[in-house]
Design an enzyme around this catalytic site. Sequence first.
Site, PDB file in Angstrom:
ATOM      1  CB  CYS A   1       5.190  -1.927   4.347  1.00 29.58           C
ATOM      2  SG  CYS A   1       6.674  -1.009   5.250  1.00 29.58           S
TER       3      CYS A   1
ATOM      4  CG  HIS B   1       5.770   1.883   1.747  1.00 29.71           C
ATOM      5  ND1 HIS B   1       5.037   1.314   2.467  1.00 29.71           N
ATOM      6  CD2 HIS B   1       5.534   1.691   0.576  1.00 29.71           C
ATOM      7  CE1 HIS B   1       4.241   0.603   1.979  1.00 29.71           C
ATOM      8  NE2 HIS B   1       4.573   0.877   0.712  1.00 29.71           N
TER       9      HIS B   1
ATOM     10  CG  HIS C   1       2.348  -1.351  -1.703  1.00 30.56           C
ATOM     11  ND1 HIS C   1       2.545   0.014  -1.489  1.00 30.56           N
ATOM     12  CD2 HIS C   1       1.499  -0.999  -2.639  1.00 30.56           C
ATOM     13  CE1 HIS C   1       1.836   0.876  -2.141  1.00 30.56           C
ATOM     14  NE2 HIS C   1       1.209   0.128  -3.089  1.00 30.56           N
TER      15      HIS C   1
END
Length: 168
Positions: A75, A128, A140
């Site tokens: 990420c 994240h 993402h």
Amino acid sequence: MKNQPTWYKKLVITALTVSIGLSAGIAGAPHQADAATASITAASRASQVISIGKNYLGRPYQFGAKAGQTRTFDCSSFTQYVFNRIGVNLPRTSKQQSHVGSYVSRSNLRTGDLVFFSIPGKPGVINHVAIYMGGGNLLHTYGAGGVRITNINSGTWSSRYMTARRVL
């Protein structure tokens, strides 16, 4: 100006007054035109971020993917890479990225904002990062499927939302 008609003298005085007023506005508080230009520039850069990121849809996810390469992403290597392409340097990890730029509330998210989440089993810990696309959508990467578009209100994303930062 001695031999000029009255209307001409009024015109010159008005022009000088406007000129002085504009100069004072530029030297004083931020000028509205400057703010509008900055907003347009940020929107344009945000569109570039989304466009660049979408080029990698489906690219595989790999935890700890090496920064700067595009075969796989995690990420934060994804956000770091995409923003770097438009000249915005971000740190390597999602936790580090959550400290750059300025805070933005969830209700004020704009395209290009970084959005941070906890992961299952670690509530309250940022693990994240995603890029807000507008319309409730995130760009993402995670797990099987890699780089993708997800709605912020789908699955557990909404309950895992932590914070957001504006870097553009």
